[in-house]
Design a protein around this motif. Structure first.
Motif, PDB file in Angstrom:
ATOM      1  N   VAL A   3       0.645  -1.116  -0.070  1.00 40.69           N
ATOM      2  CA  VAL A   3      -0.018   0.140  -0.035  1.00 40.69           C
ATOM      3  C   VAL A   3       0.862   1.284   0.097  1.00 40.69           C
ATOM      4  O   VAL A   3       0.473   2.313  -0.703  1.00 40.69           O
ATOM      5  CB  VAL A   3      -0.937  -0.044   0.978  1.00 40.69           C
ATOM      6  N   ARG A   4       1.838   1.251   0.607  1.00 39.84           N
ATOM      7  CA  ARG A   4       2.953   2.452   1.104  1.00 39.84           C
ATOM      8  C   ARG A   4       3.497   2.615  -0.362  1.00 39.84           C
ATOM      9  O   ARG A   4       3.782   3.653  -0.771  1.00 39.84           O
ATOM     10  CB  ARG A   4       4.017   2.245   1.991  1.00 39.84           C
ATOM     11  N   GLY A   5       3.815   1.479  -1.080  1.00 42.55           N
ATOM     12  CA  GLY A   5       4.592   1.676  -2.389  1.00 42.55           C
ATOM     13  C   GLY A   5       3.804   2.046  -3.382  1.00 42.55           C
ATOM     14  O   GLY A   5       4.152   2.984  -4.271  1.00 42.55           O
ATOM     15  N   VAL A   6       2.477   1.727  -3.381  1.00 41.21           N
ATOM     16  CA  VAL A   6       1.472   2.133  -4.358  1.00 41.21           C
ATOM     17  C   VAL A   6       1.356   3.740  -4.246  1.00 41.21           C
ATOM     18  O   VAL A   6       1.501   4.583  -5.167  1.00 41.21           O
ATOM     19  CB  VAL A   6       0.107   1.537  -4.293  1.00 41.21           C
ATOM     20  N   LEU A   7       1.108   4.287  -2.925  1.00 46.03           N
ATOM     21  CA  LEU A   7       0.931   5.625  -2.873  1.00 46.03           C
ATOM     22  C   LEU A   7       1.953   6.749  -3.067  1.00 46.03           C
ATOM     23  O   LEU A   7       1.817   7.598  -3.388  1.00 46.03           O
ATOM     24  CB  LEU A   7       0.259   5.773  -1.431  1.00 46.03           C
ATOM     25  N   ALA A   8       3.303   5.948  -3.013  1.00 42.44           N
ATOM     26  CA  ALA A   8       4.371   6.571  -3.067  1.00 42.44           C
ATOM     27  C   ALA A   8       4.841   6.615  -4.560  1.00 42.44           C
ATOM     28  O   ALA A   8       5.659   7.273  -4.753  1.00 42.44           O
ATOM     29  CB  ALA A   8       5.561   5.879  -2.383  1.00 42.44           C
ATOM     30  N   GLY A   9       4.303   6.079  -5.524  1.00 43.29           N
ATOM     31  CA  GLY A   9       4.366   6.024  -6.953  1.00 43.29           C
ATOM     32  C   GLY A   9       5.493   4.920  -7.252  1.00 43.29           C
ATOM     33  O   GLY A   9       5.960   5.220  -8.154  1.00 43.29           O
ATOM     34  N   GLU A  10       5.895   4.093  -6.170  1.00 47.61           N
ATOM     35  CA  GLU A  10       7.006   3.074  -6.517  1.00 47.61           C
ATOM     36  C   GLU A  10       6.412   1.763  -7.048  1.00 47.61           C
ATOM     37  O   GLU A  10       7.282   1.247  -7.629  1.00 47.61           O
ATOM     38  CB  GLU A  10       7.594   2.942  -5.276  1.00 47.61           C
ATOM     39  N   LEU A  11       5.265   1.627  -7.006  1.00 39.77           N
ATOM     40  CA  LEU A  11       4.642   0.485  -7.473  1.00 39.77           C
ATOM     41  C   LEU A  11       3.611   0.846  -8.316  1.00 39.77           C
ATOM     42  O   LEU A  11       2.310   1.313  -7.855  1.00 39.77           O
ATOM     43  CB  LEU A  11       3.975  -0.481  -6.487  1.00 39.77           C
ATOM     44  N   GLN A  12       3.651   0.280  -9.835  1.00 35.68           N
ATOM     45  CA  GLN A  12       2.716   0.955 -10.631  1.00 35.68           C
ATOM     46  C   GLN A  12       1.837  -0.046 -11.641  1.00 35.68           C
ATOM     47  O   GLN A  12       1.005   0.286 -12.222  1.00 35.68           O
ATOM     48  CB  GLN A  12       3.574   1.866 -11.525  1.00 35.68           C
ATOM     49  N   ASN A  13       1.845  -1.265 -11.480  1.00 33.00           N
ATOM     50  CA  ASN A  13       0.983  -2.454 -11.922  1.00 33.00           C
ATOM     51  C   ASN A  13      -0.309  -1.969 -11.519  1.00 33.00           C
ATOM     52  O   ASN A  13      -0.796  -2.183 -10.203  1.00 33.00           O
ATOM     53  CB  ASN A  13       1.506  -3.631 -11.534  1.00 33.00           C
ATOM     54  N   ASN A  14      -1.263  -1.973 -12.362  1.00 34.59           N
ATOM     55  CA  ASN A  14      -2.571  -1.797 -11.983  1.00 34.59           C
ATOM     56  C   ASN A  14      -3.437  -2.724 -11.281  1.00 34.59           C
ATOM     57  O   ASN A  14      -4.033  -2.372 -10.300  1.00 34.59           O
ATOM     58  CB  ASN A  14      -3.256  -1.195 -13.285  1.00 34.59           C
ATOM     59  N   ALA A  15      -3.177  -4.141 -11.454  1.00 37.90           N
ATOM     60  CA  ALA A  15      -4.002  -5.028 -10.853  1.00 37.90           C
ATOM     61  C   ALA A  15      -3.392  -5.016  -9.272  1.00 37.90           C
ATOM     62  O   ALA A  15      -3.986  -5.149  -8.279  1.00 37.90           O
ATOM     63  CB  ALA A  15      -3.631  -6.476 -11.492  1.00 37.90           C
ATOM     64  N   LEU A  16      -2.145  -4.941  -9.125  1.00 37.27           N
ATOM     65  CA  LEU A  16      -1.480  -4.855  -7.818  1.00 37.27           C
ATOM     66  C   LEU A  16      -2.011  -3.629  -7.053  1.00 37.27           C
ATOM     67  O   LEU A  16      -2.413  -3.802  -6.035  1.00 37.27           O
ATOM     68  CB  LEU A  16      -0.112  -4.981  -7.842  1.00 37.27           C
ATOM     69  N   ALA A  17      -2.005  -2.523  -7.700  1.00 33.91           N
ATOM     70  CA  ALA A  17      -2.602  -1.268  -7.037  1.00 33.91           C
ATOM     71  C   ALA A  17      -4.049  -1.454  -6.571  1.00 33.91           C
ATOM     72  O   ALA A  17      -4.459  -1.199  -5.507  1.00 33.91           O
ATOM     73  CB  ALA A  17      -2.410  -0.107  -7.991  1.00 33.91           C
ATOM     74  N   VAL A  18      -4.751  -1.775  -7.546  1.00 33.46           N
ATOM     75  CA  VAL A  18      -6.358  -2.126  -7.368  1.00 33.46           C
ATOM     76  C   VAL A  18      -6.397  -3.222  -6.175  1.00 33.46           C
ATOM     77  O   VAL A  18      -7.131  -2.976  -5.291  1.00 33.46           O
ATOM     78  CB  VAL A  18      -6.940  -2.325  -8.780  1.00 33.46           C
ATOM     79  N   GLY A  19      -5.680  -4.040  -6.111  1.00 32.28           N
ATOM     80  CA  GLY A  19      -5.835  -5.267  -5.357  1.00 32.28           C
ATOM     81  C   GLY A  19      -5.662  -4.727  -3.973  1.00 32.28           C
ATOM     82  O   GLY A  19      -6.267  -5.119  -3.247  1.00 32.28           O
ATOM     83  N   VAL A  20      -4.356  -4.086  -3.855  1.00 36.06           N
ATOM     84  CA  VAL A  20      -4.014  -3.861  -2.403  1.00 36.06           C
ATOM     85  C   VAL A  20      -4.843  -2.803  -1.658  1.00 36.06           C
ATOM     86  O   VAL A  20      -4.881  -2.900  -0.423  1.00 36.06           O
ATOM     87  CB  VAL A  20      -2.460  -3.777  -2.115  1.00 36.06           C
ATOM     88  N   LEU A  21      -5.069  -1.860  -2.530  1.00 30.18           N
ATOM     89  CA  LEU A  21      -5.921  -0.774  -2.135  1.00 30.18           C
ATOM     90  C   LEU A  21      -7.394  -1.262  -1.854  1.00 30.18           C
ATOM     91  O   LEU A  21      -7.950  -0.747  -0.814  1.00 30.18           O
ATOM     92  CB  LEU A  21      -5.900   0.389  -3.024  1.00 30.18           C
ATOM     93  N   GLY A  22      -7.649  -2.078  -2.547  1.00 29.99           N
ATOM     94  CA  GLY A  22      -9.143  -2.589  -2.452  1.00 29.99           C
ATOM     95  C   GLY A  22      -9.064  -3.408  -0.962  1.00 29.99           C
ATOM     96  O   GLY A  22     -10.140  -3.307  -0.352  1.00 29.99           O
ATOM     97  N   TYR A  23      -8.056  -4.336  -0.928  1.00 29.04           N
ATOM     98  CA  TYR A  23      -8.117  -5.088   0.453  1.00 29.04           C
ATOM     99  C   TYR A  23      -8.019  -4.082   1.569  1.00 29.04           C
ATOM    100  O   TYR A  23      -8.547  -4.405   2.350  1.00 29.04           O
ATOM    101  CB  TYR A  23      -6.790  -5.926   0.126  1.00 29.04           C
ATOM    102  N   ALA A  24      -7.093  -3.222   1.526  1.00 29.84           N
ATOM    103  CA  ALA A  24      -7.052  -2.078   2.640  1.00 29.84           C
ATOM    104  C   ALA A  24      -8.195  -1.572   2.817  1.00 29.84           C
ATOM    105  O   ALA A  24      -8.586  -1.412   3.897  1.00 29.84           O
ATOM    106  CB  ALA A  24      -5.724  -1.438   2.488  1.00 29.84           C
ATOM    107  N   ALA A  25      -9.054  -0.940   1.926  1.00 34.55           N
ATOM    108  CA  ALA A  25     -10.477  -0.406   2.151  1.00 34.55           C
ATOM    109  C   ALA A  25     -11.311  -1.315   2.710  1.00 34.55           C
ATOM    110  O   ALA A  25     -12.019  -1.075   3.566  1.00 34.55           O
ATOM    111  CB  ALA A  25     -10.929   0.077   0.672  1.00 34.55           C
TER     112      ALA A  25
END
Length: 213
Positions: free
Chosen positions: A164-186
């Motif tokens: 989650v931190r990596g996605v929000l920092a712009g360090e992880l950019q794969n769309n499925a990973l970003a949607v998956g981990v942010l959806g999980y956290a939400a």
């Protein structure tokens, strides 16, 4: 708000269509589309069979991730297991289980739908279903042989909070990973994982038959 907060199917008239390119799995279509003012505009887009992706989380809140080279963007990306819906009408949960087995050699006891997305709706009709898989165990049988980009693939388990931190920092950019981990956290911060849709919930963008049992 005047209209319902949901995406609605709609199809504008097409006066002409052509297929400049057809590949093994995807193609390119050119449509002449009638606009609301009566004019026509050319729209080129990639046709795609659809994809599934799996956020596989173990009992230590770590997600299974893969690091793989992606030539179009000239990056080696951290991703979650994913793959094409190779068979028309295939149950997406079965396809996701196959990808989890092939890429991570894992099986999951519990499945839920995290999110359904259009990966880039201005340029492709690709639809992606992102699953949550839990209750992970090592798969039996032989691992699949790898080749091409997959021969250089790295496999790891990383705390979801770090992703989650990596996605929000712009360090992880794969769309499925970003949607998956942010959806999980939400989901964890909101109504809980049990509020997620069942694994075989309808998917109008890529209809399928059967339940996958």
């Amino acid at each position: 708000m005047g209209s319902p907060l949901r995406d609605m199917p709609q199809e504008w008239a097409v006066t002409a269509t052509s297929t400049p390119f057809t590949g093994a799995k995807t193609g390119v279509v050119t449509d002449e589309v009638v606009m609301p003012d009566g004019s026509t505009a050319r729209r080129d887009y990639q046709t795609h069979p659809g994809s599934v992706a799996v956020l596989a989380v173990d009992d230590r809140e770590r997600a299974v991730v893969i690091r793989q080279y992606r030539h179009p963007v000239r990056h080696k990306l951290w991703e979650i297991p994913a793959g094409l819906l190779d068979v028309p009408g295939e149950n997406p949960r079965l396809a996701a289980a196959r990808e989890l087995y092939e890429e991570a050699h894992l099986e999951a006891a519990r499945w839920r739908v995290l999110c359904d997305i259009f990966s880039s709706p201005g340029g492709t009709d690709e639809a992606v279903r992102v699953f949550l898989a839990t209750g992970l165990t090592r798969a039996s049988g032989e691992r699949y042989a790898v080749s091409e980009e997959e021969a250089d693939m790295e496999l790891d388990r990383v705390p979801v909070a770090d992703l989650v931190r990596g996605v929000l920092a712009g360090e992880l950019q794969n769309n499925a990973l970003a949607v998956g981990v942010l959806g999980y956290a939400a989901a964890c911060a909101g109504e809980g994982l049990e509020s997620l849709r069942p694994a075989d919930s309808p998917w109008p963008a890529r209809p399928f038959t059967g339940t996958g049992d």
